[in-house]
Design a protein around this motif. Structure first.
Motif: not given
Length: 253
Positions: A145-168
């Protein structure tokens, strides 16, 4: 230890309204000789620590900064290099108030060296309500649903902005105990796979993300069988969830 090849870097901007970070002159410090500290100790400074916990760990700030009204503390540390020499770095921690009017760090840490803090953190765990993500009893991409997509958008943005390296990244789906064990195992796996697909569409590498469906096997909340079905469904809501565990190295600000 800091590598002798590490170069100094300018402080990063702080995006919480205070503008660019400014460091005081080292000559204004209370200490004639900067304190020697190791990275393992400095890395223990973490979010939700009180000022007094930080004092016990790394000492009082090295400048004229009190315990109550200040929103930043400054330190001057020396770090031993591989060749036995010492590197001097300034280090700043920012704070914010919580609802109880206490000062807590929000893990805004800056330094004149890059990196002073190699931010190797414990895995970050995010728990998302399946009811917020999906239509009831749904688990496919079309059921987001729209709220779920927004939640996952936030997770994706957080990963891109917060992590220099993601191992898993481990995505795990969970259901409540209503329905058969087989159907719940299938639904939880489908939801985990859908979250994986959505994060990949947000730019997360497919090679980093694994999924698993736990079905009804790991409830975090129990409810009486005496409840009416609608009440029982609502009561069991916390068990219907998707967790995302992120392992990696966060960016040094």
């Amino acid at each position: 230890m800091l590598s002798t090849t590490v170069q100094a870097a300018p402080p990063s901007p702080w995006h919480n309204g205070l503008g660019v970070v400014e460091f005081p002159k080292i000559s204004d410090s209370h200490f004639q000789h900067p304190s020697v500290i190791d990275l393992d100790t400095l890395n223990l400074v973490d979010a939700n620590m009180s000022k007094w916990q930080i004092v016990k760990l790394i000492g009082r700030p090295h400048f004229d900064e009190g315990a109550f009204s200040e929103t930043a503390w400054d330190y001057v540390f020396r770090f031993k290099q591989d060749d036995g020499s010492y590197k001097t770095c300034q280090y700043q921690i920012h704070f914010e108030r919580d609802d109880r009017r206490q000062f807590l760090t929000n893990k805004e840490m800056y330094s004149t060296c890059a990196p002073v803090v190699k931010d190797v953190t414990q895995p970050k765990m995010i728990a998302l309500s399946a009811d917020a993500l999906f239509a009831f009893a749904g688990g496919a991409l079309k059921d987001l649903n729209p709220k779920g997509r927004a939640e996952l958008d936030n997770v994706g943005n957080m990963i891109a902005e917060t992590y220099r390296v993601v191992s898993s990244i481990k995505v795990v789906g969970h259901t409540d105990r209503l329905g058969s064990e087989t159907s719940n195992a299938k639904l939880s796996q489908q939801r985990a796979d859908t979250v994986r697909s959505y994060l990949i569409s947000r730019g997360v590498s497919s090679e980093l993300i694994s999924t698993k469906g736990m079905g009804m096997s790991q409830p975090i909340f129990s409810c009486s069988d005496g409840l009416r079905r609608a009440q029982l469904i609502e009561c069991l809501g916390p068990n219907r969830r998707v967790t995302i565990q992120i392992d990696g190295e966060q960016r040094v600000r």
